[in-house]
Design an enzyme around this catalytic site. Sequence first.
Site, mmCIF file in Angstrom:
data_model
loop_
_atom_site.group_PDB
_atom_site.id
_atom_site.type_symbol
_atom_site.label_atom_id
_atom_site.label_comp_id
_atom_site.label_asym_id
_atom_site.label_seq_id
_atom_site.Cartn_x
_atom_site.Cartn_y
_atom_site.Cartn_z
ATOM 1 C CB CYS A 187 45.873 65.671 70.709
ATOM 2 S SG CYS A 187 45.737 64.463 69.386
ATOM 3 C CB CYS B 99 61.568 59.072 70.857
ATOM 4 S SG CYS B 99 60.029 59.968 70.675
ATOM 5 C CB CYS C 136 51.062 67.704 65.129
ATOM 6 S SG CYS C 136 49.960 66.325 64.751
ATOM 7 C CB CYS D 212 56.005 60.134 76.546
ATOM 8 S SG CYS D 212 54.791 59.863 75.312
ATOM 9 C CB CYS E 179 49.575 66.792 72.163
ATOM 10 S SG CYS E 179 51.076 66.790 71.172
ATOM 11 C CD GLU F 240 61.967 68.805 71.492
ATOM 12 O OE1 GLU F 240 62.319 69.739 72.206
ATOM 13 O OE2 GLU F 240 61.007 68.077 71.737
#
Length: 372
Positions: free
Chosen positions: A115, A104, A111, A344, A118, A91
């Site tokens: 985390c 962004c 990933c 975010c 996230c 995205e």
Amino acid sequence: MQTNLLGLDLDGLGHWLALQGEKPFRAKQLAPWLHQRGVTDFDAMTDMAKSLRALLAQHACVQALPVRSRQDSADGTIKWLFDVGNGDAVEAVFIPEDDRATLCISSQAGCAVGCRFCSTGHQGFSRNLSTAEIVAQLWYVEHQLRRERGVSERIISNVVFMGMGEPLQNYDAVLPALRLMLSDHGYGLSRRRVTVSTSGVVPCMQRLASDCPVALAVSLHAPDDALRDTLVPLNRKYPLAELMVACRQYVKHAPRDFVTFEYCMLDQVNDTPEHARALVQLMQRGAGRGLYAKFNLIPFNPFADSGLRASSREAVLAFARVLTAAGLVTTVRKTRGDDIDAACGQLAGEVNDRTGITQRLARRDGAVRLSK
Ligand code: SAH
Ligand code: SF4
């Protein structure tokens, strides 16, 4: 095979042209056509020799990413989901403000850092994006919006690597993308208008400082190692003491004299006044002393199965007051694009986790729900 020119910075373009028997300095003529004018038809590049245009048509292409979906928020935020093949999608989010317009972008499909708060981390890791796939996000959004709005001047003024992925775990592809963003023949953005956000890949922070010191944001999220170990697993490899040394080193090269620490506010996990005081302690008497940092408190954007809750508004403000009273510059981030889940940390796309089972995005009302 045709080379996608979006994946080459100025040096790369020069080398590629040399390999084709052309003069490397033609890169300075070619790059503005591609990046500043968004031209994909080599024949339209009228100031270049016909022979060079023919060569480009044969051996090169300008390949954007297929758009899988687009969502426009009432507040002007726009989110695109780009298909990167093999069931993976990433995205990019466009965030207009009064004095700037920020894009962004993503650096990886998924990933590997994992985390806890996230959703990209929860999805696992599929693969690194190539330089072309990173640049294509900026290239596409900039020129698409110019076309739609009928303007020829630049729209995007800032770029942040805060979409999916850990940019410093894809260093080799991110570096040429950064160079192209800064190049006068590319996007011409100043170093302070391009921000790399990292969970703390210490060796690559050092490399970035010498290779291309753009603005740096570090995802801190905890005032001590015990807690940070549980939130950002990479902390076990690069604990706070090392991270702070790397930040201090970085600041010497940075375009501004500070780093930004991001702190995602999690109810009762890292948001109490004790945590705030521990953070002040860390910055004034602990590993962070002598480092000039600004704090950015991010409201947690919840997603299914996170097992975490967002801090209350009062807790966030109380936390901010403790930091501010101690002289630490602190801002509370506004959320944008809430109605399209573009805030975010809500970016997720769709990822085939090559490290485990394939996880699919939850779907809501038939639309893709993007939750980071
Ligand atoms: N991997 C890099 C950059 C991408 S994440 C990094 O971690 O810095 C960009 C920012 O979004 C980071 O500060 C991250 O901590 C934050 N973030 C991730 N998930 C979030 C969530 N659910 N709510 C709010 N912020 C989140
Ligand atoms: Fe990766 Fe950043 Fe998400 Fe952590 S917060 S899992 S480093 S994208």
